[in-house]
Design a protein around this motif. Sequence first.
Motif: not given
Length: 675
Positions: A21-39
Amino acid sequence: MSSIRVAVDVGGTFTDVCIFDDDTQQMRVTKVPSTPADPMIAVMNGVDRGEIDLNEVALFSHGTTVATNALITRNFPAAALVTTRGFRDVLEIRDGTKDDLWDAYNDVSAPYIRRRDRFEVSERIDYNGNTITPLDEAEARRLAELLLRRGVKTIAVCFLNSYANAAHETRMREILEEVIPDATVSTSAEVLPEIFEYPRFNTAVANAVLAPLVSGYVNRLAGRLRDGGYRGDLLLLHSGGGSMTPRLVEKFPVRLAASGIAAGAISAKHIAQQCGYDNAVSLDMGGTSTDIALVADGELRVSQEWQVEYGHPIIFPSIEVLTIGAGGGSLAHIDIAGSLRNGPQSAGADPGPACYDTGGDQPTNTDANVVLGRLGTSLAGGVKQLDRSLSEQAIRRVIAEPLGMGLEEAAQAIISVANANMADAVRLVSIRRGYDPRDFALLAFGGAGALHGADVARELGIPTVVVPPNPGVTSAMGCLLVDIQHDFAQMYNGADEDGIEQAFITLETEATARLRHEGVAEENAILQRKISMRYQGQWRSLQVPMGSGPGALERAVRTFHEQYEREFAFRQDDAPVEVYQLHLGAVGKIPKPSFRPADPVPQAPGEPAERRPVYFGVTGWLDTPVYDRDALAAGTAFQGPAIINQLDSTTVVPPYTRAEIDEWLNIRIHLEEIN
């Protein structure tokens, strides 16, 4: 005004999402399992899991492995090659080399287009661009009609010496598009206007066979984002470390062939500079592989050749990244000689390590780390729960019992082999290039990098290990740090400074027009000149920066001698140097997140969140503090055994005393806060 920037990096096991977020200069992250058949499914799952409102997104950047995976699996559409009569087998003959010269049974893999799908037409242009035999248009039209009847819509046109005169290739494409209106045609002169027909032919062929797959994926994803409310251009990270819009990806999809691995190297360079290190080695250890890159004097090394398989070169500027089969999912096994091996085979996302309890029953590095207590039983912020008992069963059955080892000893051996493989790879990108790894910091990131960084550093004598926050999504963060970038090249034989200047001006005119087409404002456009040179009589060249104005060529020659000596431990100042090729990098600067520099003052870690036993090789089991990464201050330094839990990985600091550290290697583990 929209203030959210989103970057998504698709890996073999997880798809990582970084939201800034440019306004707050905060970063959030997340992860999900990949789906090789259709990324794309995993990308959109990441958008949903990150609770991203696409209406509020100002920039969406993406590193993708679609092109790389297509070249690995060879899942290509029906394609054809049209070439000069007599040159149908250039792709088969190649350059006559082999990956293993002494293995008579190890053949280079087949060309991307089969011989029966390679066709010839009558035409010939000489090396100076003069027409010897005009293109037989009647023959060309008959060939186009044959391809139409066969249903071939993906075509590469590669004529001899077209880099010097592209008129015949251009006319052949016009005929093909007239007869087959929906054809996708790649000409070698447009994709790679360079001498040496085999690399040029292969690069053009790779571009052709990837075009329908990559452009289809990119356009589908751009459409989904647009439907969700995103109004900007989807930016795709390419191998050279810049980004491309979908419009340009349709023309040059082969540039995405190393998209995913470049992001981590870019991020490593940025983090190293923020932490005060101009020399750094990045260790990006994911679920399937480890990518290693070198930052020297603040710059990443760039290679002019890249390949997925030996013997199939792709000649585009690419960040030099060495990839080895050492990841969290790399399989430990015993070879036919009875020796313990680690990788390159991987459990991947499906079935995954044994501890995932999703069908995998072979031991991996992740299983070894779980057994040793280095990794807890919750992964990726609780997305994945790990079953330690399944890891123990797999290691006992496959490694410990056949080798007559105890459980902990076998798990430690698995980790030691993986560390040795990674240390050898670091030697290849540093010592082999004339750099001493002891002069560098090691940046350990990726889902598993922080688990192994200190051990690799100790093996190599590297004095400093830097672990960024949320190391598992560091590659995704790299997608936020790239600019729009295009690369242009022109063959040039001579040493006329005025002629070189005029040639660069021509390239700069084309580059400026392309950046303008990409929507880059004039004040954000940067043009970077480079020149390939060689000692007279050689055929291999070395690329050096090239300035402008009087004396620019003389300065470039001096730089050439210096870099040649560093690269090859030899120089010959009195030998004539000739210009081989001109290069121009066209960069369109885009705004970047303003990360706060790290606090250089070392901080004590404070009270741990918990404690648990961890196995440390010769020392055995030790009661070890476990810290919450989010609660640690910037610049936290550790000198004893410690584990730092984070979103997706664990940092393990070996149990050396401060005196031992100072005396042996002075390893310092820094958790540098940059968000």
